[in-house]
Scaffold this motif. Sequence first.
Motif, mmCIF file in Angstrom:
data_model
loop_
_atom_site.group_PDB
_atom_site.id
_atom_site.type_symbol
_atom_site.label_atom_id
_atom_site.label_comp_id
_atom_site.label_asym_id
_atom_site.label_seq_id
_atom_site.Cartn_x
_atom_site.Cartn_y
_atom_site.Cartn_z
ATOM 1 N N ARG A 1 1.218 27.225 -4.875
ATOM 2 C CA ARG A 1 0.505 27.275 -3.660
ATOM 3 C C ARG A 1 -0.682 26.676 -3.734
ATOM 4 N N ALA A 2 -1.442 26.939 -4.958
ATOM 5 C CA ALA A 2 -2.791 26.375 -5.052
ATOM 6 C C ALA A 2 -2.651 24.957 -5.057
ATOM 7 N N TRP A 3 -1.600 24.175 -5.450
ATOM 8 C CA TRP A 3 -1.612 22.694 -5.266
ATOM 9 C C TRP A 3 -1.470 22.451 -3.912
ATOM 10 N N LEU A 4 -0.671 23.028 -3.149
ATOM 11 C CA LEU A 4 -0.138 22.644 -1.755
ATOM 12 C C LEU A 4 -1.569 22.816 -1.031
ATOM 13 N N ALA A 5 -2.314 24.180 -1.194
ATOM 14 C CA ALA A 5 -3.368 24.260 -0.747
ATOM 15 C C ALA A 5 -4.498 23.249 -1.077
ATOM 16 N N ALA A 6 -4.737 22.569 -1.937
ATOM 17 C CA ALA A 6 -5.647 21.607 -2.315
ATOM 18 C C ALA A 6 -5.233 20.218 -1.743
ATOM 19 N N ALA A 7 -3.860 20.154 -1.771
ATOM 20 C CA ALA A 7 -3.193 18.828 -1.162
ATOM 21 C C ALA A 7 -3.917 18.851 0.423
ATOM 22 N N SER A 8 -3.526 20.074 0.947
ATOM 23 C CA SER A 8 -3.761 20.067 2.554
ATOM 24 C C SER A 8 -5.199 19.815 2.854
ATOM 25 N N GLU A 9 -5.952 20.083 1.890
ATOM 26 C CA GLU A 9 -7.637 19.580 2.303
ATOM 27 C C GLU A 9 -7.645 17.943 2.585
ATOM 28 N N ARG A 10 -6.740 17.280 2.042
ATOM 29 C CA ARG A 10 -6.909 15.823 2.448
ATOM 30 C C ARG A 10 -6.063 15.256 3.132
ATOM 31 N N TRP A 11 -5.351 16.170 4.001
ATOM 32 C CA TRP A 11 -4.441 15.568 4.909
ATOM 33 C C TRP A 11 -5.128 14.781 6.090
ATOM 34 N N GLU A 12 -6.197 15.536 6.488
ATOM 35 C CA GLU A 12 -6.906 14.667 7.367
ATOM 36 C C GLU A 12 -7.632 13.251 7.072
ATOM 37 N N THR A 13 -7.962 13.154 5.728
ATOM 38 C CA THR A 13 -8.248 11.716 5.222
ATOM 39 C C THR A 13 -7.114 11.111 5.157
ATOM 40 N N ILE A 14 -6.071 11.495 4.520
ATOM 41 C CA ILE A 14 -4.941 10.516 4.423
ATOM 42 C C ILE A 14 -3.987 10.326 5.617
ATOM 43 N N ARG A 15 -4.206 10.995 6.806
ATOM 44 C CA ARG A 15 -3.317 10.638 7.650
ATOM 45 C C ARG A 15 -3.373 9.601 8.625
ATOM 46 N N PRO A 16 -4.585 9.052 8.708
ATOM 47 C CA PRO A 16 -4.554 7.404 9.311
ATOM 48 C C PRO A 16 -3.699 6.497 8.662
ATOM 49 N N TYR A 17 -3.819 6.735 7.179
ATOM 50 C CA TYR A 17 -3.379 5.803 6.163
ATOM 51 C C TYR A 17 -1.698 5.723 6.360
ATOM 52 N N THR A 18 -1.211 7.306 6.156
ATOM 53 C CA THR A 18 0.431 7.431 6.192
ATOM 54 C C THR A 18 0.934 7.122 7.615
ATOM 55 N N THR A 19 0.224 7.918 8.581
ATOM 56 C CA THR A 19 0.957 7.614 10.060
ATOM 57 C C THR A 19 0.857 5.874 10.317
ATOM 58 N N THR A 20 -0.125 5.091 9.802
ATOM 59 C CA THR A 20 -0.023 3.574 9.936
ATOM 60 C C THR A 20 0.967 2.990 9.200
ATOM 61 N N ALA A 21 1.186 3.558 7.912
ATOM 62 C CA ALA A 21 2.003 2.993 7.014
ATOM 63 C C ALA A 21 3.724 3.265 7.479
ATOM 64 N N PHE A 22 3.832 4.639 8.206
ATOM 65 C CA PHE A 22 5.013 4.797 8.770
ATOM 66 C C PHE A 22 5.306 3.813 10.099
ATOM 67 N N GLU A 23 4.342 3.717 10.818
ATOM 68 C CA GLU A 23 4.553 2.678 12.025
ATOM 69 C C GLU A 23 4.658 1.225 11.559
ATOM 70 N N ALA A 24 3.924 0.789 10.446
ATOM 71 C CA ALA A 24 4.083 -0.569 10.042
ATOM 72 C C ALA A 24 5.594 -0.788 9.223
ATOM 73 N N ALA A 25 6.187 0.310 8.664
ATOM 74 C CA ALA A 25 7.329 0.216 8.092
ATOM 75 C C ALA A 25 8.409 0.017 9.106
ATOM 76 N N ALA A 26 8.290 0.901 10.103
ATOM 77 C CA ALA A 26 9.195 0.314 11.208
ATOM 78 C C ALA A 26 9.481 -0.944 11.750
ATOM 79 N N VAL A 27 8.388 -1.924 11.749
ATOM 80 C CA VAL A 27 8.442 -3.069 12.293
ATOM 81 C C VAL A 27 8.610 -4.228 11.002
ATOM 82 N N ASP A 28 8.072 -3.896 9.774
ATOM 83 C CA ASP A 28 8.008 -4.768 8.746
ATOM 84 C C ASP A 28 8.851 -4.343 7.411
ATOM 85 N N ALA A 29 9.660 -5.105 7.137
ATOM 86 C CA ALA A 29 10.501 -4.770 5.624
ATOM 87 C C ALA A 29 9.854 -4.515 4.519
ATOM 88 N N GLU A 30 8.855 -5.567 4.540
ATOM 89 C CA GLU A 30 7.924 -5.356 3.436
ATOM 90 C C GLU A 30 7.030 -4.154 3.017
#
Length: 204
Positions: A99-128
């Motif tokens: 729980r402590a690790w998940l709580a600490a991880a969740s503090e970073r979600w707002e920071t990493i979300r633009p990267y992960t959301t964009t990466a998933f979108e890019a993955a849908a159209v680009d094999a690399e």
Amino acid sequence: MARLREAQKQMTRRLLLDAGLDLFASKGYSTTTVDDIASAVGTTRVTFYAYFPSKVDLMKALISERLNAALDRVPSAEHGSTERELVAVVEDGSRERIRAWLAAASERWETIRPYTTTAFEAAAVDAEIRALLDAWLNEAIGDVRDGLDRAGRFPAGTRHLRGVIAITELDHVARHWTPGHWGAGREEMLDVLTESWFGTIGRH
């Protein structure tokens, strides 16, 4: 003079990465062009290509450099990258550590979300990008499996699958949950996620 030139090069590269991420998040990966990114920085496509051979390469840098840094992932000979704390938490397997690790991880979600959301979108159209994202998720899955291997917990043949379930679930929640989303506040979300992780990979 050479030091100043190097600093200017690093700054231009950083500005291109910043502009790429902003545009991918606001306009979408597929519709953003190299010219869009260069214009946002006040430069030309010639300058862009001096730093990145393509838009794909800029996206790769966002994942392998910035996203890994934001998640405290460091180079690993076995997996490409690793987060040592995650391996230690899984090895420990207690509900409290998870729980402590998940709580600490969740503090970073707002920071990493633009990267992960964009990466998933890019993955849908680009094999690399798809291959890179799959490899990146497999590195985190490898951390879970390593922790379970160290603990000797659960049958060996199920440990990778348990990592797949835990990381896939975490990634989805990290990309989509916001306060009150799905009817759950932060503490409730962490309680449910902890319960799920503890059931899948915890020490019973």
